[in-house]
Design an enzyme around this catalytic site. Sequence first.
Site, PDB file in Angstrom:
ATOM      1  N   CYS A 273       3.302  -1.487  13.010  1.00 54.40           N
ATOM      2  CA  CYS A 273       3.823  -1.576  11.013  1.00 54.40           C
ATOM      3  C   CYS A 273       4.402  -0.791  11.449  1.00 54.40           C
ATOM      4  CB  CYS A 273       2.313  -2.161  10.873  1.00 54.40           C
ATOM      5  SG  CYS A 273       3.191  -3.303   9.197  1.00 54.40           S
TER       6      CYS A 273
ATOM      7  N   LYS B  50      -3.324   3.281  15.424  1.00 56.18           N
ATOM      8  CA  LYS B  50      -2.585   3.425  14.315  1.00 56.18           C
ATOM      9  C   LYS B  50      -2.308   4.926  13.417  1.00 56.18           C
ATOM     10  CE  LYS B  50       0.057   1.591   9.955  1.00 56.18           C
ATOM     11  NZ  LYS B  50      -0.368  -0.074   9.187  1.00 56.18           N
TER      12      LYS B  50
ATOM     13  N   GLU C 243      -0.496  -7.150  13.574  1.00 57.61           N
ATOM     14  CA  GLU C 243      -1.369  -6.322  12.806  1.00 57.61           C
ATOM     15  C   GLU C 243      -2.690  -6.801  11.959  1.00 57.61           C
ATOM     16  OE1 GLU C 243      -0.793  -3.054  10.440  1.00 57.61           O
ATOM     17  OE2 GLU C 243      -0.024  -4.227  10.200  1.00 57.61           O
TER      18      GLU C 243
END
Length: 283
Positions: A144, A111, A43
């Site tokens: 994540c 994200k 990430e």
Amino acid sequence: MIFKVAVLQMRSLIGEYDKNIKTVLDNMTEAKRNGADILLLPECFVTGYDPTIENDKALDDNSSFIYELCNQAKNLDIGLVATAITKGKCSPQNSAFVISRRGEILMKYSKIHTCDFADEKLLESGKEFKVCDFDGIKIGIMICYDREFPESARILMLKGAEIILVPNDCGSMNPRIQALSTRAYENMCGVAMANPDGANAGNSCAFSPICWDSEGLCVDNTLLLADAETEGLFYAEFDMNELRTYREREMLGNTFRKVNAYKSLLNSEINYPFIREGQNKIQ
């Protein structure tokens, strides 16, 4: 057909864009030398993981850094999942670019499940899970905290994903590794995750969706499980012919789902014991 994913387990430097880019370029070269089709980064690797960065200092989609990565992909004939804090409309976003072997940006995903209980509350959430075609293989991305929610992988599967790639940066990995194996199993998708090395971190991994053979006997679906603190490249090979045959015959994924019973999934109301500070963030 074997789809070989190079997984980088390494911690990048916050704000050191030039050094991080050089690290990516070097690892693309090594991954190609070892026969990888695509390199998966942890990430926010290009910028370093810093959710407090101001929007005007975040990486622009048209920056020279992205161009350099695209050019290297084309020169080496290798794909790349490049990750960074990028400019958003009002606030930065936590993003991943899927770059083809020809140096084209196939998809940018931002994200969705930002960690609004921490500094990521400063970031702008993405709005849509996406899938792209990488040399005939359907690839989805979740970043994540996205992987903590079964709906993330489920939507990617419903959109056609065969392989889900997961840039990651967190610790306490054991339950998260187990969850990724489950995501692979229940959606009949391959899954690979890249995490920075470190105490209570690392454990980059990959899982096949194939959990039993044609005779119904259980098989280990673990393709890769790194230790916590070894820095470097790891590899996972997905046999796409076996994976697709398995998806054609088995009863998970989008086979016998009873979707009429799922309406509560779209209810945004939050009740005890799940009420937390920061949940009123506008999406």
